[in-house]
Design a protein around this motif. Sequence first.
Motif, PDB file in Angstrom:
ATOM      1  N   UNK A 211       0.824  -1.228   0.000  1.00 46.22           N
ATOM      2  CA  UNK A 211       0.000   0.000   0.000  1.00 46.22           C
ATOM      3  C   UNK A 211       0.849   1.265   0.000  1.00 46.22           C
ATOM      4  N   UNK A 212       1.944   1.235   0.755  1.00 43.31           N
ATOM      5  CA  UNK A 212       2.779   2.434   0.823  1.00 43.31           C
ATOM      6  C   UNK A 212       3.437   2.725  -0.514  1.00 43.31           C
ATOM      7  N   UNK A 213       3.790   1.664  -1.239  1.00 43.16           N
ATOM      8  CA  UNK A 213       4.509   1.859  -2.502  1.00 43.16           C
ATOM      9  C   UNK A 213       3.563   1.931  -3.690  1.00 43.16           C
ATOM     10  N   UNK A 214       2.273   1.874  -3.426  1.00 38.99           N
ATOM     11  CA  UNK A 214       1.314   1.683  -4.516  1.00 38.99           C
ATOM     12  C   UNK A 214       1.402   2.745  -5.603  1.00 38.99           C
ATOM     13  N   UNK A 215       1.521   4.014  -5.195  1.00 43.41           N
ATOM     14  CA  UNK A 215       1.546   5.028  -6.250  1.00 43.41           C
ATOM     15  C   UNK A 215       2.815   4.915  -7.087  1.00 43.41           C
ATOM     16  N   UNK A 216       3.928   4.539  -6.458  1.00 47.15           N
ATOM     17  CA  UNK A 216       5.167   4.331  -7.215  1.00 47.15           C
ATOM     18  C   UNK A 216       5.022   3.156  -8.176  1.00 47.15           C
ATOM     19  N   UNK A 217       4.387   2.080  -7.713  1.00 48.05           N
ATOM     20  CA  UNK A 217       4.177   0.912  -8.576  1.00 48.05           C
ATOM     21  C   UNK A 217       3.251   1.284  -9.733  1.00 48.05           C
ATOM     22  N   UNK A 218       2.215   2.060  -9.410  1.00 50.42           N
ATOM     23  CA  UNK A 218       1.288   2.500 -10.457  1.00 50.42           C
ATOM     24  C   UNK A 218       2.030   3.283 -11.536  1.00 50.42           C
ATOM     25  N   UNK A 219       2.863   4.206 -11.099  1.00 56.15           N
ATOM     26  CA  UNK A 219       3.627   5.002 -12.068  1.00 56.15           C
ATOM     27  C   UNK A 219       4.487   4.092 -12.932  1.00 56.15           C
ATOM     28  N   UNK A 220       5.086   3.075 -12.309  1.00 52.83           N
ATOM     29  CA  UNK A 220       5.929   2.142 -13.064  1.00 52.83           C
ATOM     30  C   UNK A 220       5.106   1.437 -14.136  1.00 52.83           C
ATOM     31  N   UNK A 221       3.908   1.007 -13.753  1.00 52.97           N
ATOM     32  CA  UNK A 221       3.049   0.310 -14.721  1.00 52.97           C
ATOM     33  C   UNK A 221       2.662   1.255 -15.854  1.00 52.97           C
ATOM     34  N   UNK A 222       2.305   2.480 -15.492  1.00 51.58           N
ATOM     35  CA  UNK A 222       1.895   3.433 -16.525  1.00 51.58           C
ATOM     36  C   UNK A 222       3.027   3.676 -17.519  1.00 51.58           C
ATOM     37  N   UNK A 223       4.244   3.806 -16.990  1.00 49.74           N
ATOM     38  CA  UNK A 223       5.374   4.024 -17.896  1.00 49.74           C
ATOM     39  C   UNK A 223       5.607   2.817 -18.795  1.00 49.74           C
ATOM     40  N   UNK A 224       5.404   1.626 -18.225  1.00 44.20           N
ATOM     41  CA  UNK A 224       5.515   0.416 -19.034  1.00 44.20           C
ATOM     42  C   UNK A 224       4.486   0.424 -20.154  1.00 44.20           C
ATOM     43  N   UNK A 225       3.282   0.869 -19.830  1.00 40.39           N
ATOM     44  CA  UNK A 225       2.217   0.923 -20.827  1.00 40.39           C
ATOM     45  C   UNK A 225       2.578   1.914 -21.936  1.00 40.39           C
ATOM     46  N   UNK A 226       3.109   3.058 -21.540  1.00 43.05           N
ATOM     47  CA  UNK A 226       3.503   4.049 -22.545  1.00 43.05           C
ATOM     48  C   UNK A 226       4.528   3.449 -23.497  1.00 43.05           C
ATOM     49  N   UNK A 227       5.445   2.686 -22.942  1.00 46.38           N
ATOM     50  CA  UNK A 227       6.453   2.032 -23.774  1.00 46.38           C
ATOM     51  C   UNK A 227       5.784   1.080 -24.753  1.00 46.38           C
ATOM     52  N   UNK A 228       4.807   0.300 -24.249  1.00 47.92           N
ATOM     53  CA  UNK A 228       4.143  -0.689 -25.100  1.00 47.92           C
ATOM     54  C   UNK A 228       3.374  -0.011 -26.226  1.00 47.92           C
ATOM     55  N   UNK A 229       2.694   1.071 -25.893  1.00 50.80           N
ATOM     56  CA  UNK A 229       1.910   1.762 -26.925  1.00 50.80           C
ATOM     57  C   UNK A 229       2.816   2.319 -28.011  1.00 50.80           C
ATOM     58  N   UNK A 230       3.982   2.783 -27.625  1.00 51.06           N
ATOM     59  CA  UNK A 230       4.872   3.408 -28.589  1.00 51.06           C
ATOM     60  C   UNK A 230       5.770   2.432 -29.331  1.00 51.06           C
ATOM     61  N   UNK A 231       5.776   1.190 -28.904  1.00 53.31           N
ATOM     62  CA  UNK A 231       6.684   0.220 -29.505  1.00 53.31           C
ATOM     63  C   UNK A 231       6.275  -0.069 -30.950  1.00 53.31           C
ATOM     64  N   UNK A 232       7.263  -0.059 -31.828  1.00 53.09           N
ATOM     65  CA  UNK A 232       6.944  -0.223 -33.245  1.00 53.09           C
ATOM     66  C   UNK A 232       7.374  -1.573 -33.800  1.00 53.09           C
ATOM     67  N   UNK A 233       8.672  -1.855 -33.759  1.00 55.97           N
ATOM     68  CA  UNK A 233       9.196  -2.977 -34.525  1.00 55.97           C
ATOM     69  C   UNK A 233       8.618  -4.302 -34.073  1.00 55.97           C
ATOM     70  N   UNK A 234       8.485  -4.470 -32.763  1.00 60.29           N
ATOM     71  CA  UNK A 234       8.002  -5.750 -32.263  1.00 60.29           C
ATOM     72  C   UNK A 234       6.602  -6.052 -32.790  1.00 60.29           C
ATOM     73  N   UNK A 235       5.697  -5.076 -32.640  1.00 59.17           N
ATOM     74  CA  UNK A 235       4.332  -5.332 -33.093  1.00 59.17           C
ATOM     75  C   UNK A 235       4.285  -5.411 -34.610  1.00 59.17           C
ATOM     76  N   UNK A 236       5.103  -4.607 -35.238  1.00 59.19           N
ATOM     77  CA  UNK A 236       5.147  -4.633 -36.701  1.00 59.19           C
ATOM     78  C   UNK A 236       5.474  -6.038 -37.199  1.00 59.19           C
TER      79      UNK A 236
END
Lengths: 306, 284, 253
Positions: A211-236
Amino acid sequence: MKHTMFSLKKFDYKKIRNIKDKTVRKILLGFGLTAVIFIILILAFLLMEGLPFFFNGDSIDFFTGDVWDPSSPNIPRYGILPMVLGTFLVTLGAIVIAVPIGVGCSIYLAEIAHPKIRETLKPVIEILAGIPSVVYGFFALVVLSAWIDDFFHSTTRLNALTGSIMLAVMMLPIIISLSEDAIRSVPREMKEASLALGLTKWDTIRGVVIPAALSGITAAIILGVARAIGETMTVLMATGNAPVISFDMLTSMRTMTATIAVEMGEVPFGSIHYHALFAVGIVLFVITFVINFIADKVMKRFREKY
Amino acid sequence: MKWKKIKEHIIYSLLRLTGLFIVCALAVLLFYIISGGMGKMSWDFLSSFPKDGMMSGGIFPMIIGTLSLMTLTMLIALPIGTLSAIYLVEYAKPGRFTDAIRLAVHNLAGVPSIVYGLLGLGLFVVFLGLGLSLISAALTLAIMVLPIIIASSQEALRAVPQNIREGALALGSTKWETTRYHVLPYALPGMMTGSILALSRAAGETAPIIMTGAAFYITHLPSSIFDEFMALPYSIYTLATQSSNVEATRPTIFGAILVLLLIVLCMNLVAIIARNYYRKKYRW
Amino acid sequence: MSEDIEIETKNLNLWYGDKQALKNINMKIPEEKVTAVIGPSGCGKSTLIRCFNRMNDIIDCCRVKGTILIDGKDIYNKKMDVVELRKNVGMVFQKPNPFPKSIYENIAYAPRIHGLKNKKKLNKAVEKCLKQAFIWDEVKDRLGDSAKSLSGGQQQRLCIARALAVEPEILLMDEPCSALDPIATAKIEELIRYLSKEYTVVIVTHNMQQAARVSDYTAYMYIGELIEFGKTKQIFENPYEESTENYITGRFG
Ligand SMILES: Nc1ncnc2c1ncn2[C@@H]1O[C@H](COP(=O)(O)OP(=O)(O)O)[C@@H](O)[C@H]1O
Ligand SMILES: [Mg+2]
């Protein structure tokens, strides 16, 4: 002047030093401005090349149309929906796979693993993060797709699931390292207080640390998602690239990034199609910028807490 | 009580499994690449041009292309990135302008590489008329890594304690002397580490160079920075997806991947070792 | 007062953003004497002495109004060269902050940037400064060692030597002993007494006994204001202001 034990005053380097100081300041300012200009240029050129599409093309069809067929001999259609859906589904699949593994692994690393195991796992994660996306793409194309085929007997070898799994592996290093940082920065006193109350280690992790680290973990997940959305070659290379609307993870799909990469090489400069691809770029830019912005805010809140 | 112990045991095992998963993922990946590419590794493969529509021969022009692209990117991005970081940390007065730069730098690090590709196409290839060329691609990659270089350099500069700066200023050092003699020497390793990591990321990038100058096949090395070029990541992509004879080109792809990985991972390794070394050396 | 005045402040006001940290400070600090600045923590002692070498310039939200004259020159005048000022007004900080270089380099750095390039003269200067700061005997055989290998007290004396190497006339010290043990503190106090023969020393301390022991003059501050300034003996034995007396006796009691 009283103290002249080694007669510094005789040397007058003052003027040269001052000139040097001022010159350097100006040069550095120049470089700072260059960086800023570059950054502004990104925005300017995306808009400059993308906005004409909204004036000349059919911008309502762009956001609501469900067909992307720019090379149709009859009526070229520029509906972004199939690609938005493709990006969404592939990313969602990646999240479903990567978040439990990533967060689990970060808890393991931060709280449970023996320091020696931790020291060996960290470079593994750093290497995974350093592997170029085209290599992941190739692996998905050649190895992973065959596995999926054997397992699910899918109609197309290249499908959204292949892309999701590969993206998940690529997201893991980001999620793990940032979540681990968040978990580690939970003050030790909090953990000790909980342990002192007679709670077990797992209860402490679950009830206090996470619970104490939750917002930090959330931010980590969000950044991971941003990476996934922007990823080109793999999905291509992994998802088969059919711009169709489908919710079946075992069919081919095409993301926004892949569309730009595939088609940009073949369009004439200045055509409607060319501007349409920049318009897709704008959408992509806005989505990832907003996501990063949110992650930043969440992270800041986390930092302020500790 | 017993049930609870068992439950915790299960959870711990699951968590341990996630760690195992990571190791396995890397192991499988490396296994396929190394076993696929090892057979190809020879001096001949590294030093000769491709033949027969790239089904045989070597990958020499791709290696040279990637290395020259890296060098050029570094020459552009390193001075701009590190010097503007110095400006931002040591000189810039806080205010709207500085905040705006910080915000931009921070958020641009997350912008997808393909968007940088679009920028490179619009700005360098078309608008500035540099065409599809080494310089267009290098400028594009440079802009892409700039936010990362700036961010990590800023971090390294901020790690130097403020009281060292005060000590130097109090002796009558100018701002520049303070920065030059008392900040940079200690921040430089960190700045370089971040920059190498950023450049290694650029080395493996494919999407931005597709649109800005990488070519599928040319028979000669680029003779100037205004030529098109071949690059390892782009060749891997085209060979893997567009070749007519999949089985015949596969060994070449594996070989190219192995070489690309070696380049990228060596850069990573250098950066990580340097970081760990200096982290121990300067504990404030 | 019969002495010559080294530092004079006239209606000195200072703000950090909206918060006023110094209010109308008027004081005259005499030459070649030790002046102690005392007062409860947060009352603006550090802020005040950091005005004397314009160290506050590097704090962005800081604004100064009023005049400070050093040797009769207005140091906040636009034409004032800050580098030149800081060369004339040395400073020693609360926490020892030697550069992470060798002992020798710590001392030699400042004379060198100020134009002393001759190797022999530089060696002489280093020796002289280290002797002046009572640390020569402890380090003379290990000048090449890292300054970080010294003890806290030695580091602080090294920092004093480093400040002396630019030949200042004024030495500002911001709680120079608060991070040190009693023995190291005694050494530094002895050093301060010795330095006051040649230098004007302004020392911030929240240790009353220390102020009484080392200083000739004492300034008592309270929430940004200068409450009382006078000879140390008089301030400690017979303060005019009740607030001063409470503070001093409170600490002594
Ligand atoms: N850099 C700064 N920014 C904002 N406020 C400050 C800063 N430095 C000091 N202050 C404020 O100014 C007041 C005086 O501080 P200071 O001079 O450090 O006190 P002292 O040294 O007497 O303990 C305090 O209230 C403190 O909070
Ligand atoms: Mg203070």
